[in-house]
Enzyme design. Structure first.
Site, short mmCIF file in Angstrom:
data_model
loop_
_atom_site.label_atom_id
_atom_site.label_comp_id
_atom_site.label_asym_id
_atom_site.label_seq_id
_atom_site.Cartn_x
_atom_site.Cartn_y
_atom_site.Cartn_z
N SER A 1 90.74 10.55 17.35
CA SER A 1 90.70 9.34 16.53
C SER A 1 91.98 9.24 15.72
O SER A 1 92.65 10.25 15.46
CB SER A 1 89.49 9.40 15.59
OG SER A 1 89.56 8.38 14.60
N TYR B 1 84.63 13.84 8.61
CA TYR B 1 84.91 13.32 9.95
C TYR B 1 86.39 13.51 10.29
O TYR B 1 86.74 13.99 11.38
CB TYR B 1 84.52 11.85 10.03
CG TYR B 1 84.86 11.19 11.34
CD1 TYR B 1 84.13 11.49 12.49
CD2 TYR B 1 85.90 10.27 11.43
CE1 TYR B 1 84.44 10.89 13.70
CE2 TYR B 1 86.21 9.66 12.64
CZ TYR B 1 85.47 9.97 13.77
OH TYR B 1 85.79 9.37 14.97
#
Length: 279
Positions: free
Chosen positions: A135, A148
């Site tokens: 990501s 995250y």
């Protein structure tokens, strides 16, 4: 024709990738945590209706036995796509140890469990591709998504190490790093139990993410672009290590490389019109 195992296929990037590969003629093992969910059942039905070589199989990346069983049933695997994951939201100081462990267990340890089960066969055959779905969050620690972001940082570092370790055996490791796309991962965000509506940091959280949403007022990208990038990474023997997908991913990557942490914070604050960060 390739044999591909993909994790996290109930929705989003995993589902789109599984369909793209199966529709072009690849043999796909599309794994999900629970094959009985409506999403998993509908994926299996589409595959059956279209006559695709796609099997929906249970694989819980947090369960060693589940991983071993699914990988053994899949047979020789040419390409592995590690896509399963979720977002935990809340200030770092509000996260419990159990919440942090669960986030890392899925997003990091889960990836390692699957690679540990698949890599020996690839090494034996002297060929294989592992695509880890990372990501843009790996490039910078976004506020209230620190856990995250940390898992994606860790995934990137592990992937770099794996390239050295598996490359001599003919096994490629690549990253696909999406920016902001309209998938179900946002709807499935988990919130820290201590981060309720009355938490003192909730106004700052809301201000940041409202500003972020305004910056994407034109809409999030089409997630099919990410599926296409994953397919391209599988196909291209000369694929670059990190494939950024989305204008925001490229923007953050380029800005991060060219700035100190302090400069980066100020420019992001200015871009999002957040005076506290821009000062």
């Amino acid at each position: 024709m390739k044999s591909v195992l993909i994790t996290g296929c109930a929705s989003g990037f995993g589902r789109l990738t599984a369909m793209a590969l199966a529709r072009r003629g690849d043999r796909v093992c599309a794994t999900v945590r629970d094959p009985g969910t409506p999403e998993a059942v509908s994926l299996a039905k589409i595959a059956a209706d279209e006559g695709l070589d796609l099997e929906v199989r249970r694989l819980d990346v947090t369960d060693d036995d589940s991983v071993r069983t699914a990988v053994a049933a899949a047979g020789p695997i040419d390409a592995l796509v590690n896509n399963a994951g979720y977002v935990l939201r809340g200030p770092v100081t509000a996260l419990s140890d159990d919440e942090l462990r669960a986030q890392f267990d899925t997003n990091v340890f889960g990836v390692v469990r699957v690679i540990r089960a698949v890599a020996p066969g690839m090494r034996e055959r002297g060929a294989g591709t592992i695509v880890n779905v990372s990501s843009v969050a790996a490039l910078a620690g976004a506020p209230y998504e620190g856990a995250y972001c940390a898992t994606k940082h860790a995934l990137d570092a592990l992937s770099e190490a794996l390239r050295f370790e598996l490359g001599p055996y003919g096994v490629r490791v690549v990253l696909v790093a999406p920016g902001s796309f309209g998938t179900e991962i946002l709807a499935k965000t988990r919130w820290a139990a201590a981060f309720g509506p009355d938490h003192p940091e909730r106004p700052a959280h809301d201000a940041f993410w409202e500003a972020y949403a305004s910056a994407h007022a034109g809409g999030r990208g089409d997630p099919q672009q990410v599926a296409d990038a994953i397919v391209a990474a599988i196909d291209d023997p000369a694929a670059e290590f990190r494939r950024l997908v989305g204008a925001d991913a490229r923007f953050v990557h380029d800005l991060r490389r060219a700035r100190t942490q302090e400069e980066f914070e100020r420019e992001i604050g200015a871009a999002l019109a957040l005076p506290g960060l821009a000062s």
